[in-house]
Design a protein around this motif. Structure first.
Motif, PDB file in Angstrom:
ATOM      1  N   VAL A 217      52.644  39.244  47.207  1.00  0.00           N
ATOM      2  CA  VAL A 217      51.464  39.663  46.442  1.00  0.00           C
ATOM      3  C   VAL A 217      51.901  40.214  45.076  1.00  0.00           C
ATOM      4  CG1 VAL A 217      49.489  41.258  46.389  1.00  0.00           C
ATOM      5  CG2 VAL A 217      50.066  40.084  48.516  1.00  0.00           C
ATOM      6  N   ARG A 218      53.004  40.977  45.081  1.00  0.00           N
ATOM      7  CA  ARG A 218      53.478  41.539  43.809  1.00  0.00           C
ATOM      8  C   ARG A 218      53.821  40.422  42.811  1.00  0.00           C
ATOM      9  NH1 ARG A 218      57.878  44.026  45.341  1.00  0.00           N
ATOM     10  NH2 ARG A 218      59.271  42.441  44.568  1.00  0.00           N
ATOM     11  N   LYS A 219      54.538  39.414  43.303  1.00  0.00           N
ATOM     12  CA  LYS A 219      54.934  38.315  42.414  1.00  0.00           C
ATOM     13  C   LYS A 219      53.709  37.539  41.939  1.00  0.00           C
ATOM     14  CE  LYS A 219      59.482  38.012  44.423  1.00  0.00           C
ATOM     15  NZ  LYS A 219      60.167  37.547  45.632  1.00  0.00           N
ATOM     16  N   MET A 220      52.776  37.316  42.862  1.00  0.00           N
ATOM     17  CA  MET A 220      51.564  36.576  42.500  1.00  0.00           C
ATOM     18  C   MET A 220      50.783  37.342  41.427  1.00  0.00           C
ATOM     19  SD  MET A 220      48.620  35.268  45.119  1.00  0.00           S
ATOM     20  CE  MET A 220      49.705  34.844  46.433  1.00  0.00           C
ATOM     21  N   ARG A 221      50.732  38.651  41.587  1.00  0.00           N
ATOM     22  CA  ARG A 221      49.987  39.477  40.626  1.00  0.00           C
ATOM     23  C   ARG A 221      50.703  39.487  39.265  1.00  0.00           C
ATOM     24  NH1 ARG A 221      49.935  45.123  39.601  1.00  0.00           N
ATOM     25  NH2 ARG A 221      47.918  45.852  38.821  1.00  0.00           N
ATOM     26  N   ASP A 222      52.044  39.553  39.304  1.00  0.00           N
ATOM     27  CA  ASP A 222      52.799  39.513  38.045  1.00  0.00           C
ATOM     28  C   ASP A 222      52.538  38.203  37.306  1.00  0.00           C
ATOM     29  OD1 ASP A 222      53.835  41.965  38.563  1.00  0.00           O
ATOM     30  OD2 ASP A 222      55.807  41.265  39.251  1.00  0.00           O
ATOM     31  N   ASN A 223      52.498  37.109  38.076  1.00  0.00           N
ATOM     32  CA  ASN A 223      52.360  35.781  37.464  1.00  0.00           C
ATOM     33  C   ASN A 223      50.924  35.430  37.116  1.00  0.00           C
ATOM     34  OD1 ASN A 223      55.075  35.342  37.693  1.00  0.00           O
ATOM     35  ND2 ASN A 223      54.898  34.442  39.743  1.00  0.00           N
ATOM     36  N   ASN A 224      49.983  35.963  37.911  1.00  0.00           N
ATOM     37  CA  ASN A 224      48.603  35.550  37.719  1.00  0.00           C
ATOM     38  C   ASN A 224      47.631  36.712  37.912  1.00  0.00           C
ATOM     39  OD1 ASN A 224      46.341  34.024  37.421  1.00  0.00           O
ATOM     40  ND2 ASN A 224      46.835  32.525  39.028  1.00  0.00           N
ATOM     41  N   PRO A 225      47.711  37.728  37.035  1.00  0.00           N
ATOM     42  CA  PRO A 225      46.858  38.907  37.218  1.00  0.00           C
ATOM     43  C   PRO A 225      45.368  38.572  37.185  1.00  0.00           C
ATOM     44  CG  PRO A 225      47.996  38.987  35.082  1.00  0.00           C
ATOM     45  CD  PRO A 225      48.568  37.823  35.841  1.00  0.00           C
ATOM     46  N   GLY A 226      45.004  37.550  36.435  1.00  0.00           N
ATOM     47  CA  GLY A 226      43.592  37.161  36.311  1.00  0.00           C
ATOM     48  C   GLY A 226      43.021  36.700  37.639  1.00  0.00           C
ATOM     49  N   PHE A 227      43.852  36.177  38.498  1.00  0.00           N
ATOM     50  CA  PHE A 227      43.395  35.735  39.818  1.00  0.00           C
ATOM     51  C   PHE A 227      43.446  36.893  40.823  1.00  0.00           C
ATOM     52  CE2 PHE A 227      44.787  34.009  44.024  1.00  0.00           C
ATOM     53  CZ  PHE A 227      43.574  33.426  44.383  1.00  0.00           C
ATOM     54  N   VAL A 228      44.554  37.651  40.782  1.00  0.00           N
ATOM     55  CA  VAL A 228      44.776  38.658  41.833  1.00  0.00           C
ATOM     56  C   VAL A 228      43.940  39.933  41.609  1.00  0.00           C
ATOM     57  CG1 VAL A 228      46.520  40.115  42.952  1.00  0.00           C
ATOM     58  CG2 VAL A 228      47.067  37.747  42.355  1.00  0.00           C
ATOM     59  N   ASN A 229      43.852  40.411  40.373  1.00  0.00           N
ATOM     60  CA  ASN A 229      43.175  41.700  40.153  1.00  0.00           C
ATOM     61  C   ASN A 229      41.708  41.733  40.604  1.00  0.00           C
ATOM     62  OD1 ASN A 229      45.398  43.112  39.346  1.00  0.00           O
ATOM     63  ND2 ASN A 229      45.184  42.534  37.186  1.00  0.00           N
ATOM     64  N   PRO A 230      40.912  40.682  40.319  1.00  0.00           N
ATOM     65  CA  PRO A 230      39.530  40.722  40.822  1.00  0.00           C
ATOM     66  C   PRO A 230      39.467  40.758  42.352  1.00  0.00           C
ATOM     67  CG  PRO A 230      39.777  39.038  39.135  1.00  0.00           C
ATOM     68  CD  PRO A 230      41.162  39.536  39.426  1.00  0.00           C
ATOM     69  N   ILE A 231      40.420  40.121  43.011  1.00  0.00           N
ATOM     70  CA  ILE A 231      40.428  40.164  44.487  1.00  0.00           C
ATOM     71  C   ILE A 231      40.705  41.601  44.936  1.00  0.00           C
ATOM     72  CG2 ILE A 231      41.710  39.404  46.560  1.00  0.00           C
ATOM     73  CD1 ILE A 231      42.005  36.667  45.222  1.00  0.00           C
ATOM     74  N   LEU A 232      41.663  42.258  44.280  1.00  0.00           N
ATOM     75  CA  LEU A 232      41.980  43.651  44.648  1.00  0.00           C
ATOM     76  C   LEU A 232      40.761  44.550  44.408  1.00  0.00           C
ATOM     77  CD1 LEU A 232      45.605  43.925  43.161  1.00  0.00           C
ATOM     78  CD2 LEU A 232      44.968  43.545  45.551  1.00  0.00           C
ATOM     79  N   ASP A 233      40.019  44.281  43.318  1.00  0.00           N
ATOM     80  CA  ASP A 233      38.816  45.084  43.042  1.00  0.00           C
ATOM     81  C   ASP A 233      37.756  44.875  44.120  1.00  0.00           C
ATOM     82  OD1 ASP A 233      39.877  46.193  40.776  1.00  0.00           O
ATOM     83  OD2 ASP A 233      39.043  44.675  39.427  1.00  0.00           O
ATOM     84  N   SER A 234      37.605  43.626  44.554  1.00  0.00           N
ATOM     85  CA  SER A 234      36.617  43.359  45.624  1.00  0.00           C
ATOM     86  C   SER A 234      37.036  44.064  46.902  1.00  0.00           C
ATOM     87  CB  SER A 234      36.524  41.866  45.934  1.00  0.00           C
ATOM     88  OG  SER A 234      36.154  41.168  44.800  1.00  0.00           O
ATOM     89  N   LEU A 235      38.317  44.032  47.211  1.00  0.00           N
ATOM     90  CA  LEU A 235      38.800  44.690  48.435  1.00  0.00           C
ATOM     91  C   LEU A 235      38.495  46.185  48.373  1.00  0.00           C
ATOM     92  CD1 LEU A 235      42.254  42.858  48.864  1.00  0.00           C
ATOM     93  CD2 LEU A 235      40.173  42.502  50.220  1.00  0.00           C
ATOM     94  N   ASN A 236      38.681  46.746  47.187  1.00  0.00           N
ATOM     95  CA  ASN A 236      38.412  48.172  46.986  1.00  0.00           C
ATOM     96  C   ASN A 236      36.936  48.498  47.279  1.00  0.00           C
ATOM     97  OD1 ASN A 236      39.267  50.794  45.957  1.00  0.00           O
ATOM     98  ND2 ASN A 236      37.889  50.357  44.244  1.00  0.00           N
ATOM     99  N   LYS A 237      36.062  47.613  46.812  1.00  0.00           N
ATOM    100  CA  LYS A 237      34.617  47.837  47.033  1.00  0.00           C
ATOM    101  C   LYS A 237      34.285  47.765  48.521  1.00  0.00           C
ATOM    102  CE  LYS A 237      32.617  46.439  42.723  1.00  0.00           C
ATOM    103  NZ  LYS A 237      32.792  45.172  42.017  1.00  0.00           N
ATOM    104  N   ILE A 238      34.864  46.779  49.183  1.00  0.00           N
ATOM    105  CA  ILE A 238      34.588  46.615  50.624  1.00  0.00           C
ATOM    106  C   ILE A 238      35.035  47.886  51.366  1.00  0.00           C
ATOM    107  CG2 ILE A 238      35.180  45.300  52.710  1.00  0.00           C
ATOM    108  CD1 ILE A 238      35.622  42.840  50.820  1.00  0.00           C
ATOM    109  N   SER A 239      36.203  48.400  51.027  1.00  0.00           N
ATOM    110  CA  SER A 239      36.716  49.585  51.724  1.00  0.00           C
ATOM    111  C   SER A 239      35.788  50.780  51.497  1.00  0.00           C
ATOM    112  CB  SER A 239      38.126  49.938  51.223  1.00  0.00           C
ATOM    113  OG  SER A 239      38.990  48.852  51.437  1.00  0.00           O
ATOM    114  N   GLY A 240      35.284  50.931  50.280  1.00  0.00           N
ATOM    115  CA  GLY A 240      34.375  52.037  49.955  1.00  0.00           C
ATOM    116  C   GLY A 240      33.099  51.959  50.794  1.00  0.00           C
ATOM    117  N   ARG A 241      32.561  50.748  50.928  1.00  0.00           N
ATOM    118  CA  ARG A 241      31.326  50.583  51.713  1.00  0.00           C
ATOM    119  C   ARG A 241      31.600  50.816  53.192  1.00  0.00           C
ATOM    120  NH1 ARG A 241      29.887  45.361  48.268  1.00  0.00           N
ATOM    121  NH2 ARG A 241      28.981  46.453  46.490  1.00  0.00           N
ATOM    122  N   ALA A 242      32.780  50.398  53.622  1.00  0.00           N
ATOM    123  CA  ALA A 242      33.129  50.532  55.045  1.00  0.00           C
ATOM    124  C   ALA A 242      33.204  52.005  55.464  1.00  0.00           C
ATOM    125  CB  ALA A 242      34.450  49.827  55.317  1.00  0.00           C
ATOM    126  N   VAL A 243      33.683  52.877  54.564  1.00  0.00           N
ATOM    127  CA  VAL A 243      33.747  54.311  54.914  1.00  0.00           C
ATOM    128  C   VAL A 243      32.359  54.818  55.238  1.00  0.00           C
ATOM    129  CG1 VAL A 243      34.443  56.622  54.168  1.00  0.00           C
ATOM    130  CG2 VAL A 243      35.577  54.658  53.214  1.00  0.00           C
TER     131      VAL A 243
END
Ligand code: PMV
Length: 340
Positions: A217-243
């Motif tokens: 994941v680290r390498k993928m994010r280094d190489n393609n932040p435009g793809f990985v960062n929005p996924i990480l943001d969505s995951l963050n939202k899901i976790s917030g709602r789950a609490v």
């Protein structure tokens, strides 16, 4: 002799995303590892472990040489080298935890016996690091132990076990117990008043590969932040709602968020055929939610199912697929001293 124990943990939400300062929700579970530490004469450390199926020893000199070598690799961000060391020696993080403690509080010859039945992917390594830290500190600074320090030394083990880049969620989960909300830059907050829930754990039989998936994941994010960062943001939202769903004991919504988390994180290529198969079977047979937990790349899945009849059917179907299934309860007690 000092005897301690620490629980396994399940990351309910947030794995991988927490490495990048997103929200993580974790709970200690009711399966524990046990560590015995016996002070011995001389300048050697002996370790016997059923978990790693090995016996090993280090002299004081070897231990500190190893310690400074790892420190150097961390400083130089040589994560691949750290990963290689761990691949060759599964006890390396255990020695690193001890070396970190001895470096601060002075060396002591010890024999260590590790007994753990916590499966990989449920915080098995962190539980050992935490129980070991508490026991070693009990020998060296018996009246000044703080959970913060126990957790801090356990984190040292995860530096190796997670390929140089741990989020810090595991060491806190197994040390403090209960449910924790965690964010790297803010630390953790105990979540009180949450329901204790039953989950099925399904072991895929594939070794979980946390250090590899974290690197991937680290390498993928280094190489393609435009793809990985929005996924990480969505995951963050899901976790917030789950609490919130957990707080309101809304199991149906909680299950739905488990599935959303699974689908989103899967986009980063860390799932496997075995994990996908477990989720597919469980959801088809009426589970409220299902997702892998921990590092993925193998390891275990969490299945949320309330209806007893459905639970039985799911267990039967999964066992037929040759998966090991067992039940756990969340919100268990953290690291604990038994004797000493
Ligand atoms: O494999 P586990 O159970 O130790 O969990 C790893 C969790 C990750 O988010 C993938 C890594 C981390 O350091 O938080």
């Amino acid at each position: 002799m000092i005897v301690t124990s620490a629980p396994g943990k399940v990351i309910l939400f947030g794995e991988h995303a927490v490495v990048y300062d997103k929200l993580g929700i974790v709970s200690a579970v009711d399966i524990r590892c046990r560590v015995e530490v016996i002070p011995v004469a001389g300048n050697k450390i002996f370790i016997k472990s059923n978990k790693y199926n090995s016996e090993s020893s280090f002299s004081k000199k070897e231990l500190f040489t190893f310690y400074y070598h790892i420190k150097e690799l961390v400083r130089g961000r040589k994560f691949n080298d750290i990963e290689e060391i761990y691949k060759k020696d599964k006890l390396a993080p255990v020695f690193f935890v001890l070396a970190s403690i001895f470096n601060r509080y002075g060396f002591k010859g010890t024999e260590i016996i590790i007994n753990s039945n916590i499966p990989k992917g449920l915080g098995s390594s962190s539980a050992v690091f935490s129980a070991l830290s508490l026991a070693a500190l009990k020998i060296l600074i018996p009246n000044k132990i703080s959970k913060k320090e126990v957790s801090g030394f356990s984190y040292q083990g995860d530096i190796i076990a997670h390929g140089g880049h741990p989020s810090g969620i595991d060491n806190n989960a197994v040390t403090y117990g209960g449910y924790l909300k965690y964010r790297k830059s803010e630390g953790f907050e105990a979540l009180r008043g949450m329901p204790r829930i039953d989950l099925l754990i399904v072991d895929s039989g594939e070794q979980s590969r946390t250090s590899e998936t974290v690197s991937l994941v680290r390498k993928m994010r280094d190489n393609n932040p435009g793809f990985v960062n929005p996924i990480l943001d969505s995951l963050n939202k899901i976790s917030g709602r789950a609490v919130k769903a957990l707080k309101f004991k809304d199991m149906k919504r909680l299950g739905g968020f488990m599935v959303s988390y699974y689908k989103k994180l899967r986009e980063l290529g860390v799932s496997t055929g075995g994990l996908d198969n477990i989720i597919e079977i469980s959801l088809r047979e009426g589970a409220l939610g299902a997702k892998p937990t921990g590092g993925w790349g193998g390891g275990c899945c969490l299945i949320l199912v309330e209806d007893l009849k459905r639970k039985e059917t799911i267990i039967k179907k999964l066992k037929k697929g040759n998966f090991r299934v067992f039940s756990i309860k969340t919100a268990s007690e953290g690291v604990k001293l038994h004797t000493g």
